[in-house]
Write an enzyme that holds these catalytic residues in place. Sequence first.
Site, PDB file in Angstrom:
ATOM      1  N   SER A 129       0.847  -1.192   0.000  1.00  0.00           N
ATOM      2  CA  SER A 129       0.000   0.000   0.000  1.00  0.00           C
ATOM      3  C   SER A 129       0.890   1.253   0.000  1.00  0.00           C
ATOM      4  O   SER A 129       1.765   1.377  -0.845  1.00  0.00           O
ATOM      5  CB  SER A 129      -0.952  -0.043   1.201  1.00  0.00           C
ATOM      6  OG  SER A 129      -1.964   0.893   1.046  1.00  0.00           O
ATOM      7  N   ASP A 179      -8.635  -6.255  -4.950  1.00  0.00           N
ATOM      8  CA  ASP A 179      -8.314  -5.103  -4.112  1.00  0.00           C
ATOM      9  C   ASP A 179      -9.455  -4.087  -4.192  1.00  0.00           C
ATOM     10  O   ASP A 179      -9.879  -3.719  -5.291  1.00  0.00           O
ATOM     11  CB  ASP A 179      -6.990  -4.481  -4.593  1.00  0.00           C
ATOM     12  CG  ASP A 179      -6.410  -3.473  -3.603  1.00  0.00           C
ATOM     13  OD1 ASP A 179      -7.167  -2.638  -3.068  1.00  0.00           O
ATOM     14  OD2 ASP A 179      -5.180  -3.499  -3.397  1.00  0.00           O
ATOM     15  N   HIS A 235      -7.016  -5.885  -0.385  1.00  0.00           N
ATOM     16  CA  HIS A 235      -5.946  -4.895  -0.304  1.00  0.00           C
ATOM     17  C   HIS A 235      -4.904  -5.313   0.735  1.00  0.00           C
ATOM     18  O   HIS A 235      -5.135  -5.201   1.928  1.00  0.00           O
ATOM     19  CB  HIS A 235      -6.513  -3.527   0.041  1.00  0.00           C
ATOM     20  CG  HIS A 235      -5.459  -2.465   0.037  1.00  0.00           C
ATOM     21  ND1 HIS A 235      -4.663  -2.226  -1.063  1.00  0.00           N
ATOM     22  CD2 HIS A 235      -5.032  -1.610   0.994  1.00  0.00           C
ATOM     23  CE1 HIS A 235      -3.803  -1.267  -0.770  1.00  0.00           C
ATOM     24  NE2 HIS A 235      -4.006  -0.870   0.461  1.00  0.00           N
TER      25      HIS A 235
END
Length: 580
Positions: A200, A446, A492
Amino acid sequence: MHSKKTLGLAATAALRVTASSLANVCTTSYIQSALPLDAVSGITLDSNSITANAVYNYTSEAGDLWIGGKGLDFCNVTLAYTRNGLSNSTTNLWYWLPSPEQWQGRYLTTGGGGFSITSGEAGLANGIVYGSVAGTTDGGFGSWSNELSDVILAANGTMDFDMLYNFGYRSIHEMSVIGKEVSKNFYNASSLYSYYQGCSEGGREGWSQVQRYGSQFDGAAIGAPAFRQAFQQVAHLAAAVVEQTHDYYPPPCELEKINNDTIAACDKLDGREDGVVARTDLCKLHYNANASIGQPYSCAAVAATSGYTKRQMAQAAEPAANGTVSAKAAAVANDLWKGLFDSKGRQIYVSYQPGADFEDAETTYNSATGQYEATVSGIGVQWVNYFLKEIISTELSIKNVTYDTLRSWILEGMQKYDSVMQTTWPDLEDFHNAGGKVIHFHGESDNSIPTASSVIYHDAVRKIMYPNMGLNESYSALQDWYRLFLVPGAAHCSPSTDQPNGPFPQNVLQSVIDWVENGVVPERLNATVLDGTTSDVDQKICTFPLRPMWKDNATMDCVFDKASYDSWVPELDSIPVPVY
Ligand SMILES: *[C@@H]1O[C@H](CO)[C@@H](O)[C@H](O)[C@H]1NC(C)=O
Ligand SMILES: *[C@@H]1O[C@H](CO)[C@@H](O)[C@H](O)[C@H]1NC(C)=O
Ligand SMILES: *[C@@H]1O[C@H](CO)[C@@H](O)[C@H](O)[C@H]1NC(C)=O
Ligand SMILES: *[C@@H]1O[C@H](CO)[C@@H](O)[C@H](O)[C@H]1NC(C)=O
Ligand SMILES: *[C@@H]1O[C@H](CO)[C@@H](O)[C@H](O)[C@H]1NC(C)=O
Ligand SMILES: *[C@@H]1O[C@H](CO)[C@@H](O)[C@H](O)[C@H]1NC(C)=O
Ligand SMILES: *[C@@H]1O[C@H](CO)[C@@H](O)[C@H](O)[C@H]1NC(C)=O
Ligand SMILES: *[C@@H]1O[C@H](CO)[C@@H](O)[C@H](O)[C@H]1NC(C)=O
Ligand SMILES: *[C@@H]1O[C@H](CO)[C@@H](O)[C@H](O)[C@H]1NC(C)=O
Ligand SMILES: *[C@@H]1O[C@H](CO)[C@@H](O)[C@H](O)[C@H]1NC(C)=O
Ligand SMILES: *[C@@H]1O[C@H](CO)[C@@H](O)[C@H](O)[C@H]1NC(C)=O
Ligand SMILES: *[C@@H]1O[C@H](CO)[C@@H](O)[C@H](O)[C@H]1NC(C)=O
Ligand SMILES: [Ca+2]
């Protein structure tokens, strides 16, 4: 350049006793002697700020992105530096150095998430599992828990560019340079292997280094990077604008039903019915949400929580919901999947793949009116307010905001932050020439960073670095050192609870280490089913652009098909300059 370090070592050598035990080297005076005072120009390391304590028999807990380990002995070191000529510019560094017996000649930089530059002890704990020193930085934000959004504006209209650039790439770079030198001095080693790991925002931070400092890391394990920030954060607001444009605000239960139907219908498109949509590209090409119209849905009431949902919004109470999926909800879902288009029909950006839950689109129940309302994503609001409008506010009305407004915000962000937050510089020649290897992975479901966002960058690197080669030839050249893996069913930076039988690459750093140190090419990336019920726990992931296709529900092939490939890299013809 290293003369001070040598002097330091000579000056304190007389004080040292036998070197091998952790207790002997985990002292402030020994760390002082290991400080590379001149390694980074423009800063002053504060030798008096050092804290050091030995930690024995530590257990590092496994997580989705960490393998965990036991019996770890290390030296826990913190220290600070200041930026020359600036007042109040203290940056704090934090390193965990394995005991000399457990050190395996490695250094690792770890990153953060959201607008946080650090994962604190969680990141450090994972590094020492690999016999690696691990480092992190507070970015100069004044505390380990401060985020960029806490400090970027000194006041309304006053951006603190030091903080911005610290976050963009500078602090991680400085911490890495210092960490590598401290490690060499600490262990008396002439060389070491250096790595990066993050997902991320941590993934963006990894790219910020690989793109700028080609020889800084030998290898990088980068997950779902939050790069192309000018697009990424504005794209978080797109779902609310889609609902507003349709003037339809689906109860969360209705979209959840559409997502469930999508997963059920698209599961088999990859040749294996296991509850995992391993080919969201085929789902996107061949499925649409109209199949859910008229299907009944129902959900129990949800109590309000102070927890976080939708990237920093609190969860409001929701009543029990039931009904049948409406044509309007299906139209909203189809538009959410389609990607962002301007009023002239040109594509602005990509969206999440079908099968990713509709988190950004989650509406909020207004108990006063009994209606569901669009709610904007917290991190998207932070971007527009703090970074574009430069106001300290968490309020953003999307009344009057159209797809064209989103486009103008994206262009504004590109102009303003291209050199610091975009992080999509596509020329990686220095990294490649230095022998670097990168494994880049991204969950195919995601719900926070579009999977296609990673594909677009990977494809841009291929085109920039191998402009005269055909598709197969250029991908094959790129795969010698940079591989992209789309993780079936993953959300994610974690597995998805909606597709629990999906595999996840929990030990991707080991694959990077094997590639760098032993030349083991990750033809297919190792991944493990962490939460599911399948007997087939250890799985492999195809290297993009090859895609999984199962035969007889049992054997996975990695295949290429042009229509699927094209679906990942649409022409973003609404953006007047190249998008890397
Ligand atoms: C490095 O060398 C110095 C000087 O010989 C010694 O005091 C120190 O213990 C050594 N460090 C390690 C980790 O072996
Ligand atoms: C190390 O920790 C484990 C628990 O994780 C414990 O069972 C063991 O006794 C400890 N060993 C020593 C030498 O303290
Ligand atoms: C590491 O040092 C910091 C600063 O002194 C301290 O806050 C932290 O608790 C220490 N961690 C461990 C595992 O000893
Ligand atoms: C520097 O920090 C001190 C102590 O926290 C504070 O009083 C002072 O206002 C700060 N100065 C600036 C220029 O931010
Ligand atoms: C979606 O599927 C999950 C998992 O099977 C289930 O728990 C949930 O109730 C379903 N939601 C709807 C709205 O059907
Ligand atoms: C296909 O394989 C999966 C995973 O092994 C298994 O759960 C499923 O029952 C199989 N489906 C069929 C139709 O054989
Ligand atoms: C879905 O159905 C609507 C009518 O409810 C129709 O207008 C639309 O074209 C359909 N969408 C797709 C993608 O087939
Ligand atoms: C749907 O709501 C109606 C009215 O509130 C209720 O009578 C019915 O039992 C609910 N159905 C389900 C499946 O929850
Ligand atoms: C900063 O701007 C926001 C939005 O206009 C406003 O709500 C807030 O009061 C301002 N803060 C200060 C300290 O002026
Ligand atoms: C939306 O546009 C209308 C008409 O131009 C204007 O009156 C109104 O103030 C705008 N609302 C917001 C929140 O910007
Ligand atoms: C590229 O390679 C794939 C298999 O890896 C093959 O199916 C395809 O035909 C090749 N395409 C070209 C243009 O050579
Ligand atoms: C990957 O899995 C294989 C077994 O399929 C194993 O031999 C190998 O050590 C694993 N590699 C890594 C880096 O985990
Ligand atoms: Ca499947």
